[in-house]
Write a protein that holds these residues in place. Structure first.
Motif, PDB file in Angstrom:
ATOM      1  N   HIS A  36     -37.741  15.903 -13.853  1.00  0.00           N
ATOM      2  CA  HIS A  36     -38.274  16.264 -15.164  1.00  0.00           C
ATOM      3  C   HIS A  36     -39.758  16.618 -15.055  1.00  0.00           C
ATOM      4  CE1 HIS A  36     -39.238  16.078 -19.444  1.00  0.00           C
ATOM      5  NE2 HIS A  36     -37.938  16.072 -19.686  1.00  0.00           N
ATOM      6  N   PRO A  37     -40.213  17.681 -15.743  1.00  0.00           N
ATOM      7  CA  PRO A  37     -41.619  18.095 -15.640  1.00  0.00           C
ATOM      8  C   PRO A  37     -42.620  17.027 -16.082  1.00  0.00           C
ATOM      9  CG  PRO A  37     -40.499  19.264 -17.426  1.00  0.00           C
ATOM     10  CD  PRO A  37     -39.439  18.610 -16.603  1.00  0.00           C
ATOM     11  N   VAL A  38     -42.211  16.150 -17.004  1.00  0.00           N
ATOM     12  CA  VAL A  38     -43.124  15.085 -17.421  1.00  0.00           C
ATOM     13  C   VAL A  38     -43.279  14.041 -16.305  1.00  0.00           C
ATOM     14  CG1 VAL A  38     -43.503  13.221 -19.092  1.00  0.00           C
ATOM     15  CG2 VAL A  38     -42.698  15.453 -19.878  1.00  0.00           C
ATOM     16  N   HIS A  39     -42.191  13.759 -15.582  1.00  0.00           N
ATOM     17  CA  HIS A  39     -42.302  12.852 -14.437  1.00  0.00           C
ATOM     18  C   HIS A  39     -43.222  13.456 -13.380  1.00  0.00           C
ATOM     19  CE1 HIS A  39     -41.337  10.129 -11.147  1.00  0.00           C
ATOM     20  NE2 HIS A  39     -41.123  11.210 -10.395  1.00  0.00           N
ATOM     21  N   ILE A  40     -43.083  14.737 -13.123  1.00  0.00           N
ATOM     22  CA  ILE A  40     -43.919  15.397 -12.120  1.00  0.00           C
ATOM     23  C   ILE A  40     -45.394  15.344 -12.541  1.00  0.00           C
ATOM     24  CG2 ILE A  40     -44.390  17.593 -10.958  1.00  0.00           C
ATOM     25  CD1 ILE A  40     -41.374  18.221 -11.303  1.00  0.00           C
TER      26      ILE A  40
END
Length: 324
Positions: A36-40
């Motif tokens: 997920h882009p938020v995790h990245i």
């Protein structure tokens, strides 16, 4: 007794001091998957903290609800058992009521408008509102716009939601929105949603494209209706109990890194939305684009309720969209 040269003693002392230097480690929990882009973006945040501190302050990330769901994580922050978490502002509103404003339908004109609000003095004030509940908002992560998706029902108008069991977050505002549109709002934690869709506990849900894709909900839900009814940000939150134990320099490293991660995350999000749309269509999901005005009209009573409750807040948000 053998004597060592002074310069060797100095080197040994420096090595000893370095070994004794305290390394502070902060735990960050969230419910999203590794892709997920938020995790990245949170990984980027952790890297920046480590770099700024020279390795004396680190952030260890625990994804995929390893330490509990969003509500549980916030409760752990309040007692100082967890340092940080990422939560939806919809869940955060249970602890910081002013954040309810982000859950109102069609309150933002477009992406640029919501970015202006996040970056405004109002946005900062809303982040700070949680401090009275031992929750310090550090920054916003864009979570795009939320739309309805179902196992097999095309949502072309609000009437198509009549009686449909729709998963919502544990948010009064989200529950009220689905109810007013005619659906049967069913709170389910994010980590349990895949199974709930699979077993028929709910018939649909609502979320943004990257979350729909990275959660693999598209394997079960084959209808995605791009009504984009709300734009609810994620928030990086820190326990004030732990934040207050840091010295001013460490606090500055944390805030600077959070601000930098927010900028990085917006870039990641735009690419993730494009990828998600392409991939779910390839996987056989039917993506439709309903008339948003029909959903706006049905949900207008919620906007009127906001105006009655806090007209000044509503008007500030609307004025911000005209700021260059």
């Amino acid at each position: 007794m053998k004597k060592f040269p002074v310069y060797i003693l100095l080197i040994l002392c420096c090595i000893s001091c370095q070994q004794e230097k305290e390394v502070k480690s902060l735990k960050l929990s969230h419910s999203l998957g590794l892709s997920h882009p938020v995790h990245i973006a949170m990984e980027y945040f952790a890297e920046r903290v480590k770099e700024k501190s020279g390795g004396t302050l680190t952030v260890d990330i625990y994804p995929s609800s390893q330490l509990g769901g969003e509500r549980e994580s916030l409760e752990l922050l309040q007692i100082g058992s967890l340092a940080m978490t990422k939560v939806s502002s919809a869940v955060m509103e249970n602890f910081s009521p002013k954040l309810q404003v982000f859950g109102y339908p069609y309150i933002f004109r477009n992406k640029e408008h919501r970015y202006k609000v996040y970056d405004s003095e109002l946005g900062k004030d809303l982040l700070e509102d949680g401090e009275q509940y031992w929750l310090k908002g550090l920054t916003y992560f864009d979570a795009g716009s939320r739309s309805f998706y179902t196992k097999n029902t095309v949502i072309a108008t609000p009437d198509d939601l009549d009686g449909l069991k729709v998963r919502v977050m544990e948010s009064p505002t989200a529950i009220n929105l689905v109810k007013i549109l005619g659906g049967s709002a069913t709170p389910v934690s994010w980590g349990e949603l895949y199974t709930s869709l699979q077993q028929g506990v709910v018939e649909g849900a609502e979320n943004n494209l990257p979350s729909f894709y990275t959660s693999k909900h598209y394997e079960i839900a084959k209808e995605f209706s791009m009504d984009e009814h709300t734009s609810i940000p994620d928030i990086l939150v820190m326990s004030t109990l732990i934040y207050d134990e840091l010295n001013p320099e460490e606090q500055n490293w944390i805030q600077e890194s959070a601000d930098e991660a927010a900028v990085k995350q917006r870039e990641l999000w735009e690419a993730a939305e494009e990828e998600a749309l392409t991939e779910i269509i390839s996987a056989g999901v039917n993506v439709t684009y309903p008339d948003k005005d029909l959903f706006k009209e049905r949900s207008e009573p919620l906007i009127e309720a906001l105006k009655s409750k806090d007209r000044e807040l509503y008007e500030i948000i609307q004025r911000i969209k005209n700021i260059n």
